[in-house]
Write a protein that holds these residues in place. Structure first.
Motif, mmCIF file in Angstrom:
data_model
loop_
_atom_site.group_PDB
_atom_site.id
_atom_site.type_symbol
_atom_site.label_atom_id
_atom_site.label_comp_id
_atom_site.label_asym_id
_atom_site.label_seq_id
_atom_site.Cartn_x
_atom_site.Cartn_y
_atom_site.Cartn_z
ATOM 1 N N LEU A 107 0.848 -1.190 0.000
ATOM 2 C CA LEU A 107 0.000 0.000 0.000
ATOM 3 C C LEU A 107 0.879 1.233 0.000
ATOM 4 O O LEU A 107 1.751 1.383 0.855
ATOM 5 C CB LEU A 107 -0.939 0.006 1.211
ATOM 6 N N ASP A 108 0.652 2.105 -0.989
ATOM 7 C CA ASP A 108 1.352 3.381 -1.061
ATOM 8 C C ASP A 108 0.469 4.417 -0.395
ATOM 9 O O ASP A 108 -0.561 4.816 -0.935
ATOM 10 C CB ASP A 108 1.597 3.758 -2.521
ATOM 11 N N PRO A 109 0.823 4.882 0.815
ATOM 12 C CA PRO A 109 -0.079 5.735 1.584
ATOM 13 C C PRO A 109 -0.032 7.199 1.221
ATOM 14 O O PRO A 109 -0.766 7.995 1.824
ATOM 15 C CB PRO A 109 0.422 5.534 3.018
ATOM 16 N N SER A 110 0.816 7.580 0.258
ATOM 17 C CA SER A 110 1.069 8.988 0.019
ATOM 18 C C SER A 110 -0.155 9.857 0.177
ATOM 19 O O SER A 110 -1.014 9.890 -0.664
ATOM 20 C CB SER A 110 1.664 9.217 -1.356
ATOM 21 N N GLY A 111 -0.224 10.525 1.304
ATOM 22 C CA GLY A 111 -1.304 11.459 1.568
ATOM 23 C C GLY A 111 -2.544 10.836 2.142
ATOM 24 O O GLY A 111 -3.402 11.524 2.666
ATOM 25 N N PHE A 112 -2.653 9.497 2.098
ATOM 26 C CA PHE A 112 -3.854 8.804 2.535
ATOM 27 C C PHE A 112 -5.071 9.339 1.794
ATOM 28 O O PHE A 112 -4.962 9.964 0.757
ATOM 29 C CB PHE A 112 -4.055 8.921 4.057
ATOM 30 N N GLY A 113 -6.258 9.079 2.376
ATOM 31 C CA GLY A 113 -7.486 9.607 1.797
ATOM 32 C C GLY A 113 -7.613 9.287 0.330
ATOM 33 O O GLY A 113 -7.638 8.146 -0.075
ATOM 34 N N ASP A 114 -7.689 10.347 -0.476
ATOM 35 C CA ASP A 114 -7.950 10.179 -1.896
ATOM 36 C C ASP A 114 -6.774 9.619 -2.674
ATOM 37 O O ASP A 114 -6.935 9.241 -3.828
ATOM 38 C CB ASP A 114 -8.366 11.522 -2.511
ATOM 39 N N SER A 115 -5.585 9.623 -2.093
ATOM 40 C CA SER A 115 -4.428 9.264 -2.906
ATOM 41 C C SER A 115 -3.761 7.955 -2.504
ATOM 42 O O SER A 115 -2.777 7.563 -3.109
ATOM 43 C CB SER A 115 -3.384 10.389 -2.858
ATOM 44 N N GLY A 116 -4.252 7.269 -1.455
ATOM 45 C CA GLY A 116 -3.683 5.975 -1.111
ATOM 46 C C GLY A 116 -3.931 4.977 -2.232
ATOM 47 O O GLY A 116 -5.001 4.962 -2.841
ATOM 48 N N LYS A 117 -2.943 4.122 -2.501
ATOM 49 C CA LYS A 117 -3.048 3.194 -3.636
ATOM 50 C C LYS A 117 -2.566 1.806 -3.241
ATOM 51 O O LYS A 117 -1.620 1.665 -2.471
ATOM 52 C CB LYS A 117 -2.212 3.689 -4.821
ATOM 53 N N ILE A 118 -3.233 0.789 -3.780
ATOM 54 C CA ILE A 118 -2.746 -0.581 -3.679
ATOM 55 C C ILE A 118 -1.919 -0.861 -4.923
ATOM 56 O O ILE A 118 -2.371 -0.656 -6.045
ATOM 57 C CB ILE A 118 -3.899 -1.587 -3.592
ATOM 58 N N MET A 140 0.783 -3.660 -6.984
ATOM 59 C CA MET A 140 1.170 -5.056 -7.130
ATOM 60 C C MET A 140 2.459 -5.126 -7.947
ATOM 61 O O MET A 140 2.614 -4.415 -8.940
ATOM 62 C CB MET A 140 0.057 -5.848 -7.812
ATOM 63 N N TYR A 141 3.359 -5.985 -7.500
ATOM 64 C CA TYR A 141 4.640 -6.102 -8.195
ATOM 65 C C TYR A 141 4.500 -6.985 -9.423
ATOM 66 O O TYR A 141 3.969 -8.100 -9.364
ATOM 67 C CB TYR A 141 5.708 -6.665 -7.262
ATOM 68 N N ASP A 142 4.972 -6.478 -10.540
ATOM 69 C CA ASP A 142 4.977 -7.214 -11.805
ATOM 70 C C ASP A 142 6.390 -7.704 -12.058
ATOM 71 O O ASP A 142 7.289 -6.932 -12.380
ATOM 72 C CB ASP A 142 4.503 -6.303 -12.936
ATOM 73 N N GLN A 143 6.595 -9.009 -11.896
ATOM 74 C CA GLN A 143 7.938 -9.558 -12.039
ATOM 75 C C GLN A 143 8.450 -9.476 -13.478
ATOM 76 O O GLN A 143 9.652 -9.314 -13.709
ATOM 77 C CB GLN A 143 7.937 -11.016 -11.564
ATOM 78 N N GLN A 144 7.548 -9.534 -14.430
ATOM 79 C CA GLN A 144 7.971 -9.501 -15.824
ATOM 80 C C GLN A 144 8.587 -8.159 -16.200
ATOM 81 O O GLN A 144 9.564 -8.093 -16.940
ATOM 82 C CB GLN A 144 6.783 -9.802 -16.735
ATOM 83 N N THR A 145 8.015 -7.079 -15.722
ATOM 84 C CA THR A 145 8.522 -5.740 -16.058
ATOM 85 C C THR A 145 9.373 -5.136 -14.948
ATOM 86 O O THR A 145 9.897 -4.028 -15.101
ATOM 87 C CB THR A 145 7.352 -4.790 -16.358
ATOM 88 N N ASP A 146 9.516 -5.869 -13.827
ATOM 89 C CA ASP A 146 10.256 -5.359 -12.666
ATOM 90 C C ASP A 146 9.757 -3.972 -12.275
ATOM 91 O O ASP A 146 10.520 -3.008 -12.202
ATOM 92 C CB ASP A 146 11.762 -5.324 -12.956
ATOM 93 N N SER A 147 8.465 -3.881 -12.010
ATOM 94 C CA SER A 147 7.876 -2.595 -11.626
ATOM 95 C C SER A 147 6.628 -2.827 -10.781
ATOM 96 O O SER A 147 6.045 -3.921 -10.795
ATOM 97 C CB SER A 147 7.511 -1.777 -12.875
ATOM 98 N N TRP A 148 6.240 -1.796 -10.044
ATOM 99 C CA TRP A 148 5.042 -1.830 -9.224
ATOM 100 C C TRP A 148 3.910 -1.151 -9.991
ATOM 101 O O TRP A 148 4.048 -0.013 -10.426
ATOM 102 C CB TRP A 148 5.276 -1.136 -7.899
ATOM 103 N N GLU A 196 -6.994 2.405 -6.573
ATOM 104 C CA GLU A 196 -6.732 3.754 -6.083
ATOM 105 C C GLU A 196 -7.779 4.177 -5.060
ATOM 106 O O GLU A 196 -8.794 3.521 -4.876
ATOM 107 C CB GLU A 196 -6.699 4.737 -7.247
ATOM 108 N N LYS A 197 -7.509 5.315 -4.417
ATOM 109 C CA LYS A 197 -8.407 5.887 -3.417
ATOM 110 C C LYS A 197 -8.734 4.883 -2.314
ATOM 111 O O LYS A 197 -9.890 4.595 -2.026
ATOM 112 C CB LYS A 197 -9.679 6.416 -4.072
ATOM 113 N N VAL A 198 -7.683 4.335 -1.715
ATOM 114 C CA VAL A 198 -7.875 3.434 -0.589
ATOM 115 C C VAL A 198 -8.436 4.241 0.579
ATOM 116 O O VAL A 198 -7.869 5.267 0.968
ATOM 117 C CB VAL A 198 -6.539 2.778 -0.189
#
Length: 496
Positions: free
Chosen positions: A356-367, A369-377, A382-384
């Motif tokens: 979970l990326d909490p940046s700012g919480f509220g409207d901007s928290g995001k879930i 998932m790691y993608d092993q094929q592209t080596d990226s998150w 959104e909006k957790v």
């Protein structure tokens, strides 16, 4: 209460002929167990004990609190390891969520949730054990590592350098690490007074009690723990040295079958060894900021720390088959979302790694998932709906059970709220988040505020209460309980 060790009822129906397929060895072991030799010759009159045990093993564990009151022989059966092995054989094990909270400055409490019945139970307290290896003098430098995940608020860090405190005299488990393996909870190390402890406490849900088990090979606090291949691994942390506190690169593993700790190769911290100057090498201390078991290996994100700065330096991977460490893929380590002050939480659900990326919480928290094929998150939600608790050390926790991702947070009345995420199985991690943005936005469009989503505990009784039909597509509240001013510390899931 005995109910604290119970697990959620199984919803699976077993084949009628399963009893016939049980091994003769298992039945013999259960029949001859000394646990069932007492005043009553049989658990259920007119039935062999092995049949009675199979009946008890199929009962929802939420009933066990009352079942053990039937007789001494029933209590012995319910608290015996044999019946829990039989539950595994019958595939009637159940998952419960265990949450560690802190009230005030020095009170730690464990609470267990059966997510099916949505009933909470309170575990017996951890023994008030004070362990002193050396001096009783408190080092204010200990407080400097609060940002790694201690049970003392991070905001106190700067003050600890200016005016030493004696809070650790009252916190024998300050900086302890929480782990789980073989259906038991473990509380490892931490500071007691001025010393980093080696001690390990185990909670056995079969007996509903804490007991001290074999100590770690080295005293450590603020370490990271994770289960892999039926063993409990502990890495990093800090220990006491002549100059105050020293970060640890060491790692060790606990085998619950033998009850022994064994050292494993230390983390190389290779990225911390390429600093351009000796001054930076002295100032920036390498720390392990998380650990997760993923695809048969241990993934340990790392950072370099010097208050108030954290510098992500990727991480390292431990392979138990080769007993070696390797550098973590760059995209994985550098993009791993941080909870607070560098601490990185994650959970594996359905074989996928989430954070979970909490940046700012509220409207901007995001879930993510790691993608092993592209080596990226990749952003998959959104909006957790997490409220902003700036002063809390752990405003949220992550857990995976019932095959789904869950976020544990606090509601408007300081109630602990368990949110269940509905992430469709057909979504590919390589998709962009644009479609998720519109979906999540429409799901929460009918909500007047985040407080409306995080309902007070007064309106949350036994049934999960969603906000609206649209919002249940993304989130639903499956449980809530008021724990007064308790702060979240950690959580584990036991399958028993």
């Amino acid at each position: 209460m005995m109910g604290s060790l119970l697990s959620l009822p199984s919803t699976k129906t077993q084949p009628s002929n399963y009893i016939e397929n049980l091994s003769a060895e298992t039945s013999k072991r259960l029949r001859m167990s000394s646990s069932y030799i007492g005043e009553t010759p049989r658990l259920i009159p007119s039935l062999p004990d092995e049949i009675s045990l199979q009946i008890l093993a199929r009962l929802p564990r939420i009933w066990y609190l009352n079942v053990k009151m039937v007789s001494r022989s029933w209590k012995a059966a319910i608290t015996s390891p044999e019946i829990y092995q039989l539950r595994k054989d019958l595939r009637t094990t159940e998952e419960w969520l265990y949450i560690l909270t802190k009230v005030g400055e020095d009170e730690l409490f464990w609470h267990a949730l059966d997510p099916i019945s949505r009933k909470w139970q309170k575990l017996p307290p951890i023994p008030n054990f004070v362990y002193e290896e050396e001096s009783k003098r408190v080092f204010s430098a200990i407080r400097a590592w609060n940002m790694v995940g201690s049970t003392i608020k991070i905001a106190d860090f700067i003050r600890s350098w200016l005016r030493p405190k004696d809070e650790l005299d009252r916190l024998p488990f300050c900086g302890c690490t929480i782990g789980a393996v073989d259906g038991c909870l473990y509380v490892l190390g931490g500071f007691s007074r001025a010393s980093a402890m080696k001690t390990v406490w185990k909670y056995d849900p079969c007996q509903n009690m804490w007991q001290e088990v074999m100590s770690m090979t080295i005293g450590r606090a603020y370490s990271k723990a994770c289960m892999l291949n039926g063993k409990l691994y502990v890495v990093g942390g800090v220990s006491r040295s002549r100059g105050g506190l020293a970060p640890l690169q060491s790692a060790e593993v606990y085998d619950p079958r033998t009850g022994l700790w064994t050292q494993v190769p230390s983390m190389p911290f290779s990225n911390s060894q390429v600093l351009p100057t000796a001054f930076l090498a002295e100032m920036l201390k390498p720390i392990a900021t998380g650990m997760t078991s993923y695809r048969g290996r241990l993934y340990v994100p790392q950072s370099l720390y010097s208050w108030p700065f954290f510098v992500d330096v990727g991480g390292e991977i431990f392979d138990p088959e080769t007993n070696t460490w390797a550098e973590m893929p760059a995209g994985m380590g550098e993009g791993w979302p941080a909870k607070q002050a560098g601490t990185k939480l994650s959970v594996v659900v359905g074989g996928e790694l989430y954070a979970l990326d909490p940046s700012g919480f509220g409207d901007s928290g995001k879930i993510k998932m790691y993608d092993q094929q592209t080596d990226s998150w990749k952003v998959v939600m959104e909006k957790v709906p997490i409220r902003d608790f700036i002063n809390d050390e752990s405003p949220y926790l992550l857990a995976g059970f019932l095959g789904k991702l869950h976020v544990i947070t606090r509601g408007v009345d300081n109630d602990i709220v368990i949110l269940q995420a509905e992430i469709p199985n057909h979504v590919s991690p390589t998709q962009t988040s644009s479609s998720w943005t519109s979906s999540s936005s429409s799901s929460l469009a009918n909500s007047s505020s985040m407080d409306r989503f995080l309902l007070s505990s007064a309106s949350l009784n036994e049934e999960p209460i969603p906000l609206s039909e649209a919002e249940t597509d993304m989130w639903k509240i499956i449980a809530s309980k008021n724990h007064e001013t308790a702060e979240l510390v950690s959580c584990q899931v036991l399958n028993i």
